[in-house]
Motif scaffolding. Sequence first.
Motif, PDB file in Angstrom:
ATOM      1  N   ASP A 169      25.613   2.427  19.344  1.00  0.00           N
ATOM      2  CA  ASP A 169      25.729   3.723  20.029  1.00  0.00           C
ATOM      3  C   ASP A 169      24.726   4.731  19.479  1.00  0.00           C
ATOM      4  O   ASP A 169      25.002   5.930  19.406  1.00  0.00           O
ATOM      5  CB  ASP A 169      27.156   4.257  19.926  1.00  0.00           C
ATOM      6  N   ALA A 170      23.582   4.248  19.085  1.00  0.00           N
ATOM      7  CA  ALA A 170      22.483   5.131  18.669  1.00  0.00           C
ATOM      8  C   ALA A 170      21.197   4.542  19.240  1.00  0.00           C
ATOM      9  O   ALA A 170      21.099   3.350  19.478  1.00  0.00           O
ATOM     10  CB  ALA A 170      22.402   5.215  17.141  1.00  0.00           C
ATOM     11  N   ILE A 174      20.782   4.406  24.667  1.00  0.00           N
ATOM     12  CA  ILE A 174      21.913   5.274  24.992  1.00  0.00           C
ATOM     13  C   ILE A 174      21.437   6.456  25.832  1.00  0.00           C
ATOM     14  O   ILE A 174      22.085   6.865  26.805  1.00  0.00           O
ATOM     15  CB  ILE A 174      22.603   5.767  23.709  1.00  0.00           C
ATOM     16  N   ASP A 175      20.280   6.997  25.495  1.00  0.00           N
ATOM     17  CA  ASP A 175      19.730   8.109  26.265  1.00  0.00           C
ATOM     18  C   ASP A 175      19.446   7.670  27.704  1.00  0.00           C
ATOM     19  O   ASP A 175      19.747   8.395  28.660  1.00  0.00           O
ATOM     20  CB  ASP A 175      18.448   8.623  25.600  1.00  0.00           C
ATOM     21  N   SER A 180      21.055   7.730  33.392  1.00  0.00           N
ATOM     22  CA  SER A 180      21.421   6.943  34.579  1.00  0.00           C
ATOM     23  C   SER A 180      22.760   7.401  35.138  1.00  0.00           C
ATOM     24  O   SER A 180      22.940   7.486  36.361  1.00  0.00           O
ATOM     25  CB  SER A 180      21.493   5.454  34.210  1.00  0.00           C
ATOM     26  N   LEU A 181      23.700   7.720  34.252  1.00  0.00           N
ATOM     27  CA  LEU A 181      25.001   8.211  34.699  1.00  0.00           C
ATOM     28  C   LEU A 181      24.865   9.560  35.400  1.00  0.00           C
ATOM     29  O   LEU A 181      25.483   9.790  36.455  1.00  0.00           O
ATOM     30  CB  LEU A 181      25.958   8.340  33.501  1.00  0.00           C
ATOM     31  N   ILE A 182      24.072  10.427  34.831  1.00  0.00           N
ATOM     32  CA  ILE A 182      23.895  11.762  35.422  1.00  0.00           C
ATOM     33  C   ILE A 182      23.238  11.646  36.803  1.00  0.00           C
ATOM     34  O   ILE A 182      23.650  12.321  37.762  1.00  0.00           O
ATOM     35  CB  ILE A 182      23.056  12.657  34.491  1.00  0.00           C
ATOM     36  N   GLY A 194      15.909   3.426  33.632  1.00  0.00           N
ATOM     37  CA  GLY A 194      17.356   3.493  33.444  1.00  0.00           C
ATOM     38  C   GLY A 194      18.076   2.234  33.871  1.00  0.00           C
ATOM     39  O   GLY A 194      17.483   1.160  34.014  1.00  0.00           O
ATOM     40  N   TYR A 195      19.377   2.398  34.074  1.00  0.00           N
ATOM     41  CA  TYR A 195      20.254   1.280  34.420  1.00  0.00           C
ATOM     42  C   TYR A 195      20.806   1.487  35.818  1.00  0.00           C
ATOM     43  O   TYR A 195      21.122   2.611  36.213  1.00  0.00           O
ATOM     44  CB  TYR A 195      21.408   1.169  33.424  1.00  0.00           C
TER      45      TYR A 195
END
Length: 556
Positions: A169-170, A174-175, A180-182, A194-195
């Motif tokens: 988680d570092a 993660i960024d 990608s979520l945003i 992104g993903y």
Amino acid sequence: MTPAALADLVRSSAVQVLAARGIDDAVLPEQVTIERPRNPDHGDYATNLALQVAKKAGLKPRDFAEALAEAVSADDGVASAEVAGPGFLNFRLAAAAQGDIVRQVLDAGAAFGRGDALAGTRINLEFVSANPTGPIHLGGTRWAAVGDALGRVLAAQGAEVTREYYFNDAGAQIDRFVRSLIAAAKGEPAPEDGYAGGYINDIAANVLKQEPSALSLPEAERHETFRRIGINLMFGEIKSSLHEFGTDFDVYFHENSLHESGAVDAAVQQLKDSGNLYFNEGAWWLKSSEYGDDKDRVVIKQDGNPAYIAGDLAYFKDKRNRGFDLCIYMLGADHHGYIARLKAAAAAFGDDPATVEVLIGQMVNLVSEGKPVRMSKRAGTVITMEDLVEAVGVDPARYELIRYSVDSTLDVDLDLLRKHSNDNPVYYVQYAHARLASLQRNAADLGLKAASTPDVGSVQFGLLTLPAEGDLIRTIGEFPETVRRAAEMREPHRIARYLEELAGAYHKFYTVGRVLPMGDEEATPLTFARLALCEAARQVLANGLALLGVSAPERM
């Protein structure tokens, strides 16, 4: 008499033979190798001990073998010992001595096959450790099955095993995950780096359920909100998938904790103080090439930020500080360079590189109707653990992933694993167990006592004289050594292959050795001997399947 007991007998007999000739028994190996001859006509077991030690002892191999044969034959459990070729020894066991293996299984029950070769050893077994940026892919699924089985096998040899998942988680991934979520929450395409996939949309929607105003927050706060909630949601899904797959961990270790606690800074400072870090071209480098690595590694980059290996250094230190004697890392095919890197890290700290073991697992491919399966319903770009389990179920998936050496690339045939036939390896083994369980139920219906009751001491195992009975007994007797070797070699696939051999030996016996009386027939001493043999076979199948984390069904 198990192979291990025969090995002890052969060694003690060899000590006597050497002593009679005034020769020090230091020429003997600690463990005598006992094997099953490829040709059963040559005997039940064989050893090449005379060929191994005759020269060291100043004896002719055949002379030593003949003296050894005479000494071993004096034991009531050995029917014959014959010299073959230049000095091989072939043994045939007395039927009653072979039957003693059955008694040992019934006495030990679920503990049969366990040993103490690793007693007192504390092992940290780290496996899967997939990035928390998406569902577990097939490579991670392979490690989930193999790693869990290896942990069980190591524990069966007395080791204290801690199963650990290193949660990355570092770092930059993660960024990219958060961005990608945003983007998904805004209804925008995924960033170029992104993903993508349905799971990103699902998690983004769930973030907004928990924090409806997340998108209206200032940029930094918005990023942190999506990061905090999104990672927790993703990791929760990963944990749930692993649990449903039968793989649970004792420790979930967060990489980020190493940075927040100062552990990374402390590890870096220790290496600076020892002179194993040097400054060059604006960066700090580990002198890993001095400890077997192919090159030195950047630990602190020119911008002052730690490289990924900085976390690895602190993580290794943390494991050793927790008191682990051995740190086993199970990594993917693209991590081959980590073997020398992690061992060099241990050496740089003044530790023994042997405290680090790195196992590398090769890729897994799915095949259906002879063609590769490439697309996931949910992840889009990779096949996931959920896809495999949905296609074939947990037991077939686990068994298939375990039964091959991780050194080889694996093609999983979905059509084969769906079959309820002997072509399907897990079905073949589980069906043998179910058939044996059914036999014991039928015996109980006839009023016959189960072979596992205390009166097993009265069973006349010397009546088990059929070749198929002897082969089944000897196969049963090999289980403890198979488990020991699987632990020693870190190869749980040996257990799966053994179980298939045991199932085959039982199926052959089933065709020639009727167990239960028919019609008005009375049960005979042979009936009870065969019932005991069958119960021993069932017990060992159950024990072996348990080591693989695969169920042993009573009915199929």
